[in-house]
Design an enzyme around this catalytic site. Structure first.
Site, PDB file in Angstrom:
ATOM      1  N   GLU A  94       0.821  -1.207   0.000  1.00  0.00           N
ATOM      2  CA  GLU A  94       0.000   0.000   0.000  1.00  0.00           C
ATOM      3  C   GLU A  94       0.861   1.266   0.000  1.00  0.00           C
ATOM      4  O   GLU A  94       0.448   2.311  -0.509  1.00  0.00           O
ATOM      5  CB  GLU A  94      -0.932  -0.019   1.225  1.00  0.00           C
ATOM      6  CG  GLU A  94      -2.228   0.715   1.014  1.00  0.00           C
ATOM      7  CD  GLU A  94      -3.286   0.384   2.061  1.00  0.00           C
ATOM      8  OE1 GLU A  94      -3.867  -0.717   1.992  1.00  0.00           O
ATOM      9  OE2 GLU A  94      -3.508   1.204   2.959  1.00  0.00           O
ATOM     10  N   HIS A  99       7.295 -27.072   0.673  1.00  0.00           N
ATOM     11  CA  HIS A  99       6.571 -28.099  -0.068  1.00  0.00           C
ATOM     12  C   HIS A  99       5.454 -27.474  -0.905  1.00  0.00           C
ATOM     13  O   HIS A  99       4.480 -28.136  -1.248  1.00  0.00           O
ATOM     14  CB  HIS A  99       6.024 -29.150   0.906  1.00  0.00           C
ATOM     15  CG  HIS A  99       7.120 -29.791   1.692  1.00  0.00           C
ATOM     16  ND1 HIS A  99       7.735 -30.950   1.305  1.00  0.00           N
ATOM     17  CD2 HIS A  99       7.742 -29.389   2.826  1.00  0.00           C
ATOM     18  CE1 HIS A  99       8.698 -31.249   2.174  1.00  0.00           C
ATOM     19  NE2 HIS A  99       8.717 -30.315   3.109  1.00  0.00           N
ATOM     20  N   LYS A 145     -13.115   2.698  -1.752  1.00  0.00           N
ATOM     21  CA  LYS A 145     -14.070   3.019  -0.684  1.00  0.00           C
ATOM     22  C   LYS A 145     -15.243   3.836  -1.253  1.00  0.00           C
ATOM     23  O   LYS A 145     -16.401   3.593  -0.939  1.00  0.00           O
ATOM     24  CB  LYS A 145     -13.376   3.813   0.439  1.00  0.00           C
ATOM     25  CG  LYS A 145     -12.425   2.976   1.298  1.00  0.00           C
ATOM     26  CD  LYS A 145     -11.896   3.804   2.472  1.00  0.00           C
ATOM     27  CE  LYS A 145     -10.908   3.010   3.314  1.00  0.00           C
ATOM     28  NZ  LYS A 145     -10.436   3.705   4.505  1.00  0.00           N
TER      29      LYS A 145
HETATM   30  O1  PA5 Z   1      -3.095   1.931   5.977  1.00  0.00           O
HETATM   31  C1  PA5 Z   1      -4.154   2.499   5.766  1.00  0.00           C
HETATM   32  O2  PA5 Z   1      -4.292   3.725   5.868  1.00  0.00           O
HETATM   33  C2  PA5 Z   1      -5.390   1.707   5.394  1.00  0.00           C
HETATM   34  O3  PA5 Z   1      -5.092   0.363   5.222  1.00  0.00           O
HETATM   35  C3  PA5 Z   1      -6.454   1.849   6.487  1.00  0.00           C
HETATM   36  O4  PA5 Z   1      -5.922   1.374   7.709  1.00  0.00           O
HETATM   37  C4  PA5 Z   1      -7.716   1.082   6.157  1.00  0.00           C
HETATM   38  O5  PA5 Z   1      -8.207   1.491   4.901  1.00  0.00           O
HETATM   39  C5  PA5 Z   1      -8.786   1.315   7.220  1.00  0.00           C
HETATM   40  O6  PA5 Z   1      -9.049   2.669   7.338  1.00  0.00           O
HETATM   41  P1  PA5 Z   1      -9.781   3.239   8.617  1.00  0.00           P
HETATM   42  O7  PA5 Z   1      -8.895   2.999   9.816  1.00  0.00           O
HETATM   43  O8  PA5 Z   1      -9.974   4.689   8.350  1.00  0.00           O
HETATM   44  O9  PA5 Z   1     -11.067   2.496   8.748  1.00  0.00           O
END
Ligand code: PA5
Length: 457
Positions: A301, A332, A446
């Site tokens: 990410e 394996h 989202k």
């Molecule tokens: O690393 C990040 O910012 C994302 O993976 C968020 O943690 C994830 O989308 C969840 O978002 P939120 O904590 O606002 O629900």
């Protein structure tokens, strides 16, 4: 002094796997000024408090806060702790639980769990799984920690709606505060409260703030990871001590002396110059399995970006695909590919010197005889032999491999690893020339999800 993890990139150097696949001393040397400049930029951003993850371990007050809250909730002897969250709001807790609680923790008796609750991290909206969790965790005997920095993530809000409805039916709205803890972004002056903030206010719930300068995947050492850790009786001071130890090592300006920068450099050079588009994390310990999962998120990410850092190139398409594997299981399954398939991976092997249990393999008995080398040995020795076999085979096949060796898996060493990987990711962001701290494409999904659900606007 607690013994820390040891990091080695030697198996990814040209001396081990050849110039075509391993980094050469001159390639590292050439990167030194780039790393030095990136280091200065990151230090400046740290001191401007742009990225808060670096300094979370200095906030000693939060330890008292989460511990006091955990103690308060423990009085009613809850049987279950259910974390509702996704991505960075869930993966850190899962990594800590798998690493620091015994295997099959939820199947242990209450006594064996030290009176602590079972733990379930709900990071999906699969109806079958969620239904089953609600069935085996009766609301009256459960505390829920709903975690969402934005407070607007559809998955988490949907889970919350279900849980609150069930809780209200089981214990009544006025008793929500005995079962529900909220971790979310702080309410900004003049802003409209998100659903979690509104709930806190309406029902007087215990709540924790996610610092505004700490992104989800960098939040494990904030209240996001710390409250569940406190409820489960983890040693929070040791977690912070592990972060502090790694902070010291990863604050060194010199590429050669900074484990996070060295690792980032190997991944970057491998990706840019040697066709290593995949980064595998391969722990040889079940306890570290979900650390690899956490790594998968932070690496994917943070680095997978269409635009370069200053936004001038919108077809940059940067990133390296992180893969999690598990030793010895994947010997394996995956290792045939890793050894003989495309040489497009850099593999980090996580090893443990002293497991917390020792399991002897019996001598030959009247009923079963195995090979002589097994009799009278231990599973510990077998695990170590398998890990060495994998590392040696990787090198023999010119597959670059880095190592992280744990003296033991504990709060200190796990925190060291996670902290180092956070700093490594920040440096890698600079080297790959991307914004490691945003996630525009995640936000896009989202928005589309909300639209698909019929949301207006
Ligand atoms: O690393 C990040 O910012 C994302 O993976 C968020 O943690 C994830 O989308 C969840 O978002 P939120 O904590 O606002 O629900």
């Amino acid at each position: 002094m607690t013994q820390g993890i040891r990091i080695s990139i030697s198996g990814a150097r040209s001396a081990a796997v050849g110039r075509e696949h391993g980094v050469t001393p001159s390639e590292l040397k050439a990167l030194e000024p780039v790393v030095a400049q990136a280091h200065r930029a990151l230090r400046a951003e740290r001191s401007q408090k742009r990225y808060g993850f670096y300094d979370l371990h200095k906030d000693k007050a939060i330890l008292g806060e989460v511990q006091r809250a955990a103690k308060g909730f423990s009085k009613a002897r809850p049987q279950n702790l259910v974390v509702l969250g996704i991505g960075g709001s869930a993966l850190g807790t899962t990594a800590l639980v798998t690493a620091l609680k015994p295997p099959y923790y939820n199947l242990l008796s209450e006594e064996e769990r030290g009176g602590r609750p079972r733990v379930f991290v709900m990071d999906n909206v699969d109806p079958e799984t969620f239904h089953q969790m609600m069935r085996i965790c009766p609301p009256k005997k459960t505390i829920y920690n709903v975690i969402s920095k934005s407070g607007g993530t559809a998955e988490t809000v949907a889970q919350l709606l279900i849980v609150v409805d069930q809780l209200e039916k089981a214990v009544g709205a006025s008793a929500l505060k005995e079962h529900l803890v909220v971790t979310t972004g702080a309410l900004e002056r003049g802003a409209k409260p998100n659903p979690l903030q509104a709930l806190v206010k309406k029902r007087g719930l215990v709540s924790f703030d996610v610092p505004p300068n700490v992104g989800g995947r960098f939040s494990v050492f904030s209240s996001v990871g710390l409250f569940p850790a406190a409820v489960l009786g983890m040693d929070l001071k040791a977690l912070f001590a592990g972060c502090a130890s790694m902070d010291k090592q990863c604050s060194r300006a010199s590429l050669q002396d900074n484990p996070a920068y060295l690792r980032a450099a190997v991944e970057f050079l491998g990706s840019r110059d040697k066709g290593k588009s995949i980064s595998v994390m391969l722990p040889y310990a079940d306890a570290l399995r979900d650390v690899a999962d956490w790594y998968r998120q932070i690496w994917a990410e943070s680095l997978g970006k269409r635009c370069n850092l200053d936004g001038t190139n919108t077809a940059w398409y940067a990133g390296q695909t992180p893969v999690k594997a598990l030793g010895v299981t994947d010997q394996h399954s995956q290792l045939q590919l890793y050894l003989e398939g495309p040489n497009d991976k850099i593999i980090t092997v996580l090893g443990v010197a002293a497991f917390r249990k020792r399991v002897p393999i019996p001598k030959a008995g009247p009923s079963v005889k195995g090979p002589a080398y097994l009799h009278g040995s231990t599973l510990n020795k077998l695990m170590a032999a398998e890990r060495k076999a994998t590392v040696d085979s990787l090198k023999e096949n010119d597959r670059p491999v880095m190592a992280v060796n744990f003296p033991q898996v504990n709060e200190f060493t796990v925190a060291e690893l996670l902290y180092m990987l956070e700093v490594e990711t920040a440096m890698a962001g600079r080297l790959f020339d991307v914004d490691a701290f945003g996630q525009p494409a995640v936000e896009q999904i989202k928005v589309l999800t909300r639209r698909n659900m019929g949301a207006k606007g």
